[in-house]
Design an enzyme around this catalytic site. Structure first.
Site, PDB file in Angstrom:
ATOM      1  N   ARG A   8       0.849  -1.187   0.000  1.00  0.00           N
ATOM      2  CA  ARG A   8       0.000   0.000   0.000  1.00  0.00           C
ATOM      3  C   ARG A   8       0.884   1.237   0.000  1.00  0.00           C
ATOM      4  NH1 ARG A   8      -4.001   0.241   4.912  1.00  0.00           N
ATOM      5  NH2 ARG A   8      -5.112  -1.415   3.784  1.00  0.00           N
ATOM      6  N   ARG A  13      -1.683   6.682   9.594  1.00  0.00           N
ATOM      7  CA  ARG A  13      -1.582   6.292   8.194  1.00  0.00           C
ATOM      8  C   ARG A  13      -2.365   7.235   7.307  1.00  0.00           C
ATOM      9  NH1 ARG A  13      -4.516   1.310   7.867  1.00  0.00           N
ATOM     10  NH2 ARG A  13      -3.169   0.561   9.500  1.00  0.00           N
ATOM     11  N   LYS A  44      -4.179   1.620  14.764  1.00  0.00           N
ATOM     12  CA  LYS A  44      -4.115   2.545  13.624  1.00  0.00           C
ATOM     13  C   LYS A  44      -4.759   3.881  14.004  1.00  0.00           C
ATOM     14  CE  LYS A  44      -6.433  -0.382  11.098  1.00  0.00           C
ATOM     15  NZ  LYS A  44      -7.296  -1.091  10.125  1.00  0.00           N
ATOM     16  N   LYS A  69      -6.253   7.549  12.115  1.00  0.00           N
ATOM     17  CA  LYS A  69      -6.574   8.111  10.805  1.00  0.00           C
ATOM     18  C   LYS A  69      -6.990   9.569  10.873  1.00  0.00           C
ATOM     19  CE  LYS A  69      -7.822   3.599   9.017  1.00  0.00           C
ATOM     20  NZ  LYS A  69      -8.910   2.714   8.528  1.00  0.00           N
ATOM     21  N   CYS A  93     -15.319  -3.039  -0.513  1.00  0.00           N
ATOM     22  CA  CYS A  93     -13.951  -3.305  -0.065  1.00  0.00           C
ATOM     23  C   CYS A  93     -13.378  -4.450  -0.893  1.00  0.00           C
ATOM     24  CB  CYS A  93     -13.948  -3.682   1.404  1.00  0.00           C
ATOM     25  SG  CYS A  93     -14.627  -5.337   1.684  1.00  0.00           S
ATOM     26  N   CYS A 128      -8.057 -10.653   1.099  1.00  0.00           N
ATOM     27  CA  CYS A 128      -8.199 -10.225   2.491  1.00  0.00           C
ATOM     28  C   CYS A 128      -8.371 -11.410   3.431  1.00  0.00           C
ATOM     29  CB  CYS A 128      -9.387  -9.284   2.635  1.00  0.00           C
ATOM     30  SG  CYS A 128      -9.603  -8.796   4.348  1.00  0.00           S
ATOM     31  N   CYS A 141     -16.723  -8.074   5.651  1.00  0.00           N
ATOM     32  CA  CYS A 141     -16.756  -8.352   7.087  1.00  0.00           C
ATOM     33  C   CYS A 141     -17.097  -7.055   7.800  1.00  0.00           C
ATOM     34  CB  CYS A 141     -15.421  -8.925   7.566  1.00  0.00           C
ATOM     35  SG  CYS A 141     -14.214  -7.677   8.013  1.00  0.00           S
ATOM     36  N   CYS A 181     -14.224  -1.387   5.972  1.00  0.00           N
ATOM     37  CA  CYS A 181     -13.247  -0.728   5.099  1.00  0.00           C
ATOM     38  C   CYS A 181     -13.859   0.156   4.027  1.00  0.00           C
ATOM     39  CB  CYS A 181     -12.326  -1.760   4.469  1.00  0.00           C
ATOM     40  SG  CYS A 181     -11.385  -2.654   5.710  1.00  0.00           S
TER      41      CYS A 181
HETATM   42  C1  SRM Z   1      -7.962  -1.384   0.826  1.00  0.00           C
HETATM   43  C2  SRM Z   1      -8.998  -1.005   1.896  1.00  0.00           C
HETATM   44  C3  SRM Z   1     -10.440  -1.218   1.437  1.00  0.00           C
HETATM   45  C4  SRM Z   1     -10.695  -0.773   0.012  1.00  0.00           C
HETATM   46  O1  SRM Z   1     -11.339  -1.544  -0.703  1.00  0.00           O
HETATM   47  O2  SRM Z   1     -10.268   0.331  -0.375  1.00  0.00           O
HETATM   48  C5  SRM Z   1      -8.815  -1.757   3.199  1.00  0.00           C
HETATM   49  C6  SRM Z   1      -8.421  -3.052   3.234  1.00  0.00           C
HETATM   50  C7  SRM Z   1      -8.156  -3.748   4.378  1.00  0.00           C
HETATM   51  N1  SRM Z   1      -8.359  -3.321   5.629  1.00  0.00           N
HETATM   52 FE1  SRM Z   1      -9.330  -1.651   6.119  1.00  0.00          FE
HETATM   53  N2  SRM Z   1      -9.105  -1.010   4.282  1.00  0.00           N
HETATM   54  C8  SRM Z   1      -9.348   0.238   3.864  1.00  0.00           C
HETATM   55  C9  SRM Z   1      -9.949   1.244   4.555  1.00  0.00           C
HETATM   56  C10 SRM Z   1     -10.511   1.086   5.804  1.00  0.00           C
HETATM   57  C11 SRM Z   1     -11.467   1.976   6.384  1.00  0.00           C
HETATM   58  C12 SRM Z   1     -12.070   3.220   5.740  1.00  0.00           C
HETATM   59  C13 SRM Z   1     -11.305   4.445   6.126  1.00  0.00           C
HETATM   60  O3  SRM Z   1     -10.302   4.355   6.867  1.00  0.00           O
HETATM   61  O4  SRM Z   1     -11.705   5.516   5.657  1.00  0.00           O
HETATM   62  C14 SRM Z   1     -11.803   1.444   7.616  1.00  0.00           C
HETATM   63  C15 SRM Z   1     -12.860   1.989   8.579  1.00  0.00           C
HETATM   64  C16 SRM Z   1     -12.390   3.139   9.382  1.00  0.00           C
HETATM   65  C17 SRM Z   1     -11.702   2.655  10.628  1.00  0.00           C
HETATM   66  O5  SRM Z   1     -10.488   2.448  10.585  1.00  0.00           O
HETATM   67  O6  SRM Z   1     -12.425   2.423  11.636  1.00  0.00           O
HETATM   68  C18 SRM Z   1     -11.022   0.242   7.746  1.00  0.00           C
HETATM   69  C19 SRM Z   1     -11.084  -0.584   8.839  1.00  0.00           C
HETATM   70  C20 SRM Z   1     -10.328  -1.741   8.967  1.00  0.00           C
HETATM   71  C21 SRM Z   1     -10.282  -2.548  10.154  1.00  0.00           C
HETATM   72  C22 SRM Z   1     -11.034  -2.279  11.445  1.00  0.00           C
HETATM   73  C23 SRM Z   1     -10.238  -1.312  12.260  1.00  0.00           C
HETATM   74  C24 SRM Z   1     -10.842  -1.070  13.602  1.00  0.00           C
HETATM   75  O7  SRM Z   1     -10.122  -0.575  14.484  1.00  0.00           O
HETATM   76  O8  SRM Z   1     -12.026  -1.361  13.799  1.00  0.00           O
HETATM   77  C25 SRM Z   1      -9.413  -3.614   9.857  1.00  0.00           C
HETATM   78  C26 SRM Z   1      -9.065  -4.791  10.769  1.00  0.00           C
HETATM   79  C27 SRM Z   1      -8.084  -4.402  11.835  1.00  0.00           C
HETATM   80  O9  SRM Z   1      -7.437  -3.332  11.743  1.00  0.00           O
HETATM   81  O10 SRM Z   1      -7.976  -5.187  12.791  1.00  0.00           O
HETATM   82  C28 SRM Z   1      -8.944  -3.406   8.515  1.00  0.00           C
HETATM   83  C29 SRM Z   1      -8.049  -4.244   7.830  1.00  0.00           C
HETATM   84  C30 SRM Z   1      -7.849  -4.247   6.485  1.00  0.00           C
HETATM   85  C31 SRM Z   1      -7.028  -5.284   5.752  1.00  0.00           C
HETATM   86  C32 SRM Z   1      -5.593  -4.847   5.778  1.00  0.00           C
HETATM   87  C33 SRM Z   1      -7.217  -6.739   6.236  1.00  0.00           C
HETATM   88  C34 SRM Z   1      -6.239  -7.244   7.280  1.00  0.00           C
HETATM   89  O11 SRM Z   1      -6.023  -6.525   8.281  1.00  0.00           O
HETATM   90  O12 SRM Z   1      -5.712  -8.329   7.077  1.00  0.00           O
HETATM   91  C35 SRM Z   1      -7.631  -5.157   4.349  1.00  0.00           C
HETATM   92  C36 SRM Z   1      -6.739  -5.556   3.190  1.00  0.00           C
HETATM   93  C37 SRM Z   1      -7.587  -6.219   2.126  1.00  0.00           C
HETATM   94  C38 SRM Z   1      -6.848  -6.408   0.849  1.00  0.00           C
HETATM   95  O13 SRM Z   1      -6.659  -7.590   0.459  1.00  0.00           O
HETATM   96  O14 SRM Z   1      -6.467  -5.409   0.237  1.00  0.00           O
HETATM   97  N3  SRM Z   1      -9.511  -2.272   7.990  1.00  0.00           N
HETATM   98  N4  SRM Z   1     -10.246   0.046   6.621  1.00  0.00           N
HETATM   99  C39 SRM Z   1      -8.884   0.435   2.422  1.00  0.00           C
HETATM  100  C40 SRM Z   1      -7.475   0.934   2.398  1.00  0.00           C
HETATM  101  C41 SRM Z   1      -7.395   2.317   2.942  1.00  0.00           C
HETATM  102  C42 SRM Z   1      -6.017   2.894   2.824  1.00  0.00           C
HETATM  103  O15 SRM Z   1      -5.613   3.218   1.705  1.00  0.00           O
HETATM  104  O16 SRM Z   1      -5.338   3.007   3.862  1.00  0.00           O
HETATM  105  S1  SF4 Z   2     -13.978  -4.915   5.342  1.00  0.00           S
HETATM  106 FE1  SF4 Z   2     -13.257  -6.817   6.079  1.00  0.00          FE
HETATM  107  S2  SF4 Z   2     -13.288  -8.031   4.259  1.00  0.00           S
HETATM  108 FE2  SF4 Z   2     -13.363  -5.991   3.548  1.00  0.00          FE
HETATM  109  S3  SF4 Z   2     -11.303  -5.488   3.212  1.00  0.00           S
HETATM  110 FE3  SF4 Z   2     -11.792  -4.773   5.231  1.00  0.00          FE
HETATM  111  S4  SF4 Z   2     -11.163  -6.425   6.494  1.00  0.00           S
HETATM  112 FE4  SF4 Z   2     -11.258  -7.248   4.481  1.00  0.00          FE
END
Ligand code: SRM
Ligand code: SF4
Ligand SMILES: Cc1cc2nc3c(=O)[nH]c(=O)nc-3n(C[C@H](O)[C@H](O)[C@H](O)COP(=O)(O)OP(=O)(O)OC[C@H]3O[C@@H](n4cnc5c(N)ncnc54)[C@H](O)[C@@H]3O)c2cc1C
Ligand SMILES: Cc1cc2nc3c(=O)[nH]c(=O)nc-3n(C[C@H](O)[C@H](O)[C@H](O)COP(=O)(O)O)c2cc1C
Lengths: 573, 581
Positions: free
Chosen positions: A74, A143, A209, A211, A430, A436, A475, A479
């Site tokens: 990323r 990040r 993390k 943001k 997502c 993922c 899930c 995201c």
């Molecule tokens: C690529 C992306 C979704 C997309 O389709 O664009 C993404 C993809 C993933 N997110 Fe996310 N997140 C992405 C934006 C978000 C957002 C939206 C935002 O930030 O505006 C959220 C919700 C906001 C937040 O953080 O609460 C988000 C909340 C999570 C979470 C839950 C975090 C939490 O504290 O609740 C996880 C799981 C974790 O961190 O334990 C996670 C984890 C992940 C992971 C890395 C899975 C993992 O931890 O193994 C995913 C990788 C999937 C893949 O194969 O690419 N991702 N993730 C986004 C990348 C953003 C970036 O460029 O940095």
């Molecule tokens: S929402 Fe869940 S399934 Fe979708 S990319 Fe984030 S961690 Fe993976």
């Protein structure tokens, strides 16, 4: 008590010598495409995830092969702005090492998937060669800092973007580990043992993390209320930014069946002057660094710290750490969290083309839509800049009047401008499967088909052109910021989704669980009568999300703490 | 003649002498000759060289030289030796690789049995000596030496029996006297070879009269263990390549309830495959024999319906009487026409109606295919594992499928039976347990090394094992990846180096890794390690050898020639061993 124990991750960070651990050795072990569990965790701070192709899992063991490991890389791209030259570099890496596809994310950056361990260094060097990096793109740090994407109000947006960059730079980890391990940089003698390497983070970085995002009303495209720390521009009559409202405590993630975890929208707690933004940002970051719960990763985000300590405690501490108190928050008005497509002309007379990239997936597909190649040709022809939007779309920005036709031509030739319904235009999904590791259900690979089916119903009710925000995730981690979508589908298990309704079109209110465990037909059958009712009963330009509440389909969600209350269908047809 | 009496002076007790007299006395001449041979044999086989009391008239010496890769020529050499001995000759069979060329001029009778490999090249082990025989003549002339040559080959190759042919000419050119004409054998060499051996022995053997009075009696083991075709059940058939790979390499586990051939690591199995019924039908239809079910069955089971050689091209041309074919043969264009083509191309290009007989006449018997054994008996009691890569390619706009590999990979399944026969290879054996081994086996070349590693693990061998493996993609073509990971953990492998050619823009092969690791490699070799190469003969084996020569030159700063000599020495010491195909 054992439950007050620091989480394992905290111990790992502490002993990692500023994110080094055994990464260097693990990366060169030739027999496996993976790395150790510890290294897997440390990789995140360097912007990478160790994943495996879940489509192939069933056959691997039988074939005497380990999982089909691949790295997700990323890019750190504050504000989501990239030059054509940088674009071309990423495009080439994608074609050489990442299966010929680039993925635009919901935080305005790029991801590449399936990069073989042995190619990671080569890829990172190519990224470095165009002055980009992946530092802190994931991990317990600050990040991907976001900034409003549409450069329409040129001056104001330029300032928001500039702030996003400076904030990102200011909060970027200082450890040289990334350069040592991945770019063959010189070993910084004894850095791992020193104590002063990370002035802002210290040895254990953030509890989780963190943001940050900068919004400029009326556009809330960055979903400022989903950020741990959000800034909302307050523009004076003179069109100049007078300062920024400060919002803290947003976050989407939760876990099915664990109501103590919940999504939350940020509280606007005050206002600060432009020159104080970075000081305030550092203050909030360090407060969360010190107050955040390091014993339970499911309770470690700022949103929980805020609900535990209260906004006043934060305001007081910010005043101390930033050197001055926040002022009273000022009024502002958001109209939507989506993108406006097509050409717009900025105040500076420059032209901008916003292209809809379904789910941010850039690839050449057999059906003739050659998005990857098309964007490559645009990057070759274009000398302005390219912007990524928080809705996974692309803006070809700062095009001169005479270059418009040239761009138009490429767009047409590569089938990049297909007609899309109001629902599809406002959709994001997502990544989920197959990469993922947390996905419970399909998302990116499924939403397009679901929308085909829903479009058919919407057409039947004459709603094809209405802008309705729909978001899907595989899930509950959120995201694609699903809880801020008028229609949200959150993966529960293979082919099964929970349906949420009733969020505000401008991203200021979360939705509410309406029905659980729906399969494809269930989703369509459940939404169809609601579409019908919307077509019949809605008031003039009443938004679908607002209607769902007024018409009694779901109860209105106030904030995180009542997100799990009064769920379920209050009306079915 | 008077009854023979054992003298009282003989070193026996009295009653022993009586006993002997009772047997030897009335014995016939043949019985006495046999006894003489028997006693001489006993001494010979126990290593003593005490002459039997009645010294036999020395038999005429015969030198049998063989050049072999997979052992056929050697086996025939032993057959020849047997019958030569029975006919009053004193044969010595020797591998061309071990022959001192000067000794040739001293022999009176010489038989050469030589196989051709690669694209008209000598078997790898004999390569150096072959070159010397062909080019230098320091070893003197062969004036008057009676000789005959038996050539082994495969009409499927353009350079059919090239090596045998050249040796035959060379011996004549050196003044040798050809007393039996050369015969060039195709893959079905058994019958023609046996026939040739018969004639050769007849002309070379001395007349009955002046034969020695000793009938040679053999002791100890015969040459190559002759084993039979046995049926085995497929208990496992797995394609080891991922479903994303464009290759298919099957891991085949065979069970033999009881009848398992007594194989050693390094041996191969000959697999008796069947043709694809669909291909047979196409062929039959083309020549108007679709109705002949018996023929169909025969073709599927026992005829080679692919190979197109000058031999059957000519035969077919004669039947077809096709002008263009005649012209091709005239102008010598036939050679190029048959390149990359098969029988089916012939019958579809120049269609004629054939009789079953005529069709049979343009096919040859279906030969078995060899597969390196990939398992050790110490780890898999009643099983044999094979690693078979499906051969699929396209030439002249037609998709081609290798017979045996597609028979196994494509048309066999768990529970089916296959017919196999042990093909021993005593030239590809593990060294003493305390010696290190370096193994280079990309692709299916890794098969015998899986057997090596299993064997050394089970035997608790002290020597270290270092494996070089390569293929196309790390993720999709890493054959036996999990097993190698375990081997490295449990120490059965000391090191493993990998070369995946298509994971990066620059192609990387095992020879590149050998070069990168040259320092350690030479250190291992100086420490007495054996160096094994298995797999593709066309490019890989040559490139690996070249890389090792460069490694010697660089690490020990030797001249190119000195480095070449160093590797050649390894070969002479049987420490550089290959099994390539
Ligand atoms: C690529 C992306 C979704 C997309 O389709 O664009 C993404 C993809 C993933 N997110 Fe996310 N997140 C992405 C934006 C978000 C957002 C939206 C935002 O930030 O505006 C959220 C919700 C906001 C937040 O953080 O609460 C988000 C909340 C999570 C979470 C839950 C975090 C939490 O504290 O609740 C996880 C799981 C974790 O961190 O334990 C996670 C984890 C992940 C992971 C890395 C899975 C993992 O931890 O193994 C995913 C990788 C999937 C893949 O194969 O690419 N991702 N993730 C986004 C990348 C953003 C970036 O460029 O940095
Ligand atoms: S929402 Fe869940 S399934 Fe979708 S990319 Fe984030 S961690 Fe993976
Ligand atoms: C001692 C020994 C050990 C061996 N061990 C193994 C082993 O462990 N695993 C293994 O898989 N094989 C092994 N082989 C090779 C094996 O015996 C067969 O040659 C191979 O499986 C092909 O047999 P087939 O009947 O499938 O193909 P065939 O019907 O024999 O067809 C093969 C022929 O097709 C032609 N051909 C093949 N590819 C192309 C191309 N790309 N373009 C044009 N023409 C082409 C060539 O003329 C080739 O000789 C070994 C061979 C030997 C001699
Ligand atoms: C890889 C390979 C290459 C061969 N090349 C030739 C060739 O060029 N010309 C030929 O007449 N026979 C060729 N043959 C056939 C062999 O000479 C034949 O199998 C012979 O019986 C082998 O005898 P050996 O076991 O003594 O080595 C080749 C066989 C193999 C497996």
């Amino acid at each position: 008590m054992s439950d007050r124990q620091l989480s394992a991750m905290e111990k790992l960070k502490a002993r990692s010598r500023y994110l080094r651990g055994d990464l260097a050795e693990d990366m060169v072990d030739p027999l496996t495409g993976s790395v150790s569990e510890d290294s897997t965790q440390l990789l995140k701070f360097h912007g990478m995830y160790l994943q495996d192709d879940r489509d192939l899992r069933p056959e691997r063991m039988k074939k005497k092969l380990e999982k089909a490991f691949g790295f997700m890389i990323r890019i750190r791209l504050p504000g989501g702005v990239i030059t054509p030259r940088q674009w071309l570099a990423l495009d080439e890496i994608a074609r050489l090492y990442a299966g010929g596809t680039l993925r635009l994310t919901t935080r305005q950056t790029f991801q590449m998937h399936g990069v073989l361990k042995f190619n990671v260094k080569t890829a990172l060097k190519a990224i470095d060669a165009v002055a980009l990096d992946t530092i802190a793109a994931c991990g317990d740090d600050t990040r991907g800092v976001m900034a409003v994407s549409n450069p329409h109000q040129s001056a104001v947006h330029a300032e928001a973007f500039d702030l996003a960059q400076r904030t990102s730079l200011h909060l970027k980890p200082r450890s040289r580990a990334y350069y040592e391990i991945f770019l063959d940089g010189d070993k910084v003698a004894g850095e791992g043992e020193r104590d002063d390497v990370e002035p802002i983070y210290g040895k254990t970085y953030m509890p989780r993390k963190f943001k940050i995002g900068f919004a400029v009303p009326p556009s809330n495209d960055i979903d400022v209320f989903s950020q741990d720390l959000g800034f909302i521009a307050i523009v004076g009559k003179d069109g100049v930014i007078a300062g920024w409202n400060v919002a803290i405590g947003g976050g989407m993630g939760m876990t099915h069946g664990e109501p103590e975890t919940y999504p939350r929208i940020a509280d606007v707690i005050g206002f600060c002057l432009p020159q104080d933004v970075i000081a305030v940002a550092e203050a909030v970051v360090t407060i969360q660094r010190d107050w955040g719960d390091r014993t339970n990763r499911k309770h470690a985000r700022l949103k929980y710290t805020l609900d535990d300590r209260g906004a006043d405690a934060f305001r007081a501490e910010i005043a101390v750490r930033a050197g001055k108190p926040l002022e009273e928050a000022r009024p502002y008005i958001f109209t939507s969290n989506g993108d406006r497509y097509g050409w717009t002309e900025g105040e500076d007379g420059k032209h901008h083309l916003t292209l809809f990239i379904e789910n941010g997936r850039l690839r050449d597909s057999p059906d003739g839509r050659r998005l990857l190649t098309g964007m490559r040709h645009i990057a070759e022809a274009h000398d302005g800049e390219i912007r990524l939007t928080p809705n996974q779309n692309v803006i070809v920005a700062n095009v001169t009047k005479n270059d418009r036709d040239k761009i138009e031509k490429i767009v047409a030739e590569h089938g990049m401008a297909g007609r899309a319904s109001g629902l599809r235009r406002n959709s994001i999904a997502c990544v989920a499967l197959p990469t993922c590791g947390l996905a419970l259900a399909e998302s990116e690979r499924y939403l397009p088909q679901l929308i085909d089916a829903l479009d058919e119903r919407l057409a039947a009710h004459g709603l094809s052109e209405d802008d309705i925000v729909i978001r899907m995730t595989g899930c509950p981690n959120g995201c694609a910021r699903p809880y801020l979508a008028e229609i949200a589908l959150v993966g529960k298990g293979p082919g099964r989704y929970n349906l949420y309704l009733g969020a505000a079109f401008d991203g200021s209110r979360m939705n509410k669980l309406y029905a659980e465990d729906l399969d494809h037909d269930g989703i369509v059958a459940t939404l169809d009568p609601i579409f019908a009712a919307y077509a019949k009963e809605r008031e003039s330009d009443e938004r679908f999300g607002d209607f769902a509440i007024r018409a009694g389909f779901v109860v209105k969600t106030i904030n995180g703490l009542d997100f799990h209350a009064d769920t379920g269908a209050r009306r079915t047809a | 003649m008077s009854v023979l009496q054992i003298p009282k002076t003989a070193p026996f007790g009295d009653e022993e002498i009586d006993l002997l007299n009772r047997v030897v006395g009335p014995a016939s001449e043949t019985q006495r000759a046999w006894l003489a041979g028997f006693l001489a044999g006993v001494e010979a086989s126990t290593g003593n060289t005490v002459q039997p009391s009645a010294p036999p008239v020395a038999a005429e010496p015969l030198t049998i030289v063989y050049a072999t890769e997979s052992g056929n020529s050697e086996r025939l050499a032993n057959d020849l030796a047997k019958s030569a001995r029975k006919n009053g000759l004193k044969p010595t069979a020797i591998d061309l690789a071990d022959l001192e060329l000067d000794s040739l001029s001293k022999t009176k009778r010489l038989v050469v049995i030589a196989a051709t490999w690669g694209e008209g090249e000598p078997p790898s082990r004999a390569a150096a000596k072959y070159k010397e025989l062909m080019q230098s003549s320091d070893f003197g002339h062969l004036d008057g030496v009676e000789f005959g040559v038996l050539a082994l080959g495969d009409t499927a190759y353009a350079e059919f029996c090239a090596v045998g042919k050249q040796i035959d000419e060379r011996l004549a050119a050196l003044g040798g006297k050809r007393v039996v004409d050369r015969v060039d054998c195709d893959l079905d060499f058994e019958a023609p070879a046996a026939d040739w051996i018969g004639r050769a022995v007849k002309v070379l053997a001395p007349p009955e009269a002046d034969r020695g009075k000793v009938i040679p009696v053999e002791f100890g083991k015969a040459g190559a263990a002759k084993t039979e075709i046995v049926e085995a059940e497929i208990i496992e058939l797995i394609n080891l390549n991922s479903s994303r790979s464009d290759k298919e390499t099957v891991h085949l586990a065979l069970r033999f309830d009881g009848a398992m051939p007594p194989y050693e690591p390094g041996d191969s199995l000959d697999l008796y495959a069947e043709n694809d019924p669909a291909e047979v039908d196409e062929l039959l239809a083309a020549v108007g024999l679709a109705a002949d079910k018996a023929l169909r069955d025969e073709l599927i089971k026992s005829r080679d319906i692919h190979t197109l050689s000058i031999k059957n091209f000519d035969a077919y041309a004669a039947l077809a009487g096709h002008d263009y074919m005649a012209e091709l043969i005239e102008k010598g264009g036939a050679r190029t026409w048959i390149e990359g083509r098969q029988l089916v191309d012939l019958v579809t290009h120049f269609p004629i109606i054939l009789s079953a007989e005529q069709l049979r006449a343009v096919t040859r018997p279906l030969a078995p295919r060899a597969y390196s054994i990939a398992s050790s008996r110490r780890e898999n009691e009643d099983e044999v594992h094979l690693l078979i890569s499906a051969v699929r390619y396209e030439t002249h706009g037609r998709a081609r499928k290798g017979v045996a590999s597609n028979y196994t990979a494509g048309r066999r399944k768990r529970g089916d039976k296959v017919r196999v026969k042990l093909r021993a290879n005593k030239h590809f054996r593990l060294p003493r347990a305390d010696h290190d081994v370096i193994m280079v086996g990309p692709g299916t070349g890794v098969a015998p090394f899986r057997a090596f590693v299993q064997e050394r693990r089970a035997a608790g061998a002290k020597g270290r094992n270092w494996l070089f493996f390569g293929d196309r993609n790390f993720t999709h073509d890493f054959l036996y990846q999990l097993e190698w990971q375990d081997a490295l953990k449990d120490g059965a492998l000391a090191r493993m180096d990998l070369a995946f050619s298509r994971d990066q823009s620059r192609k990387i092969y095992v020879q590149d890794r050998i070069w990168e690791r040259r320092a350690d490699l030479i250190e291992w070799l100086d420490g007495g390690a054996n160096f094994y190469v298995c797999g593709d003969a066309k490019a890989m084996a040559k490139d690996v050898r070249a890389a090792l020569v460069r490694a010697y030159a660089d690490v020990k700063s030797l001249s190119a020639d000195a480095a070449e000599a160093a590797v050649a020495q390894l070969e002479r010491d049987k420490r550089y061993l290959q099994d390539t195909y």
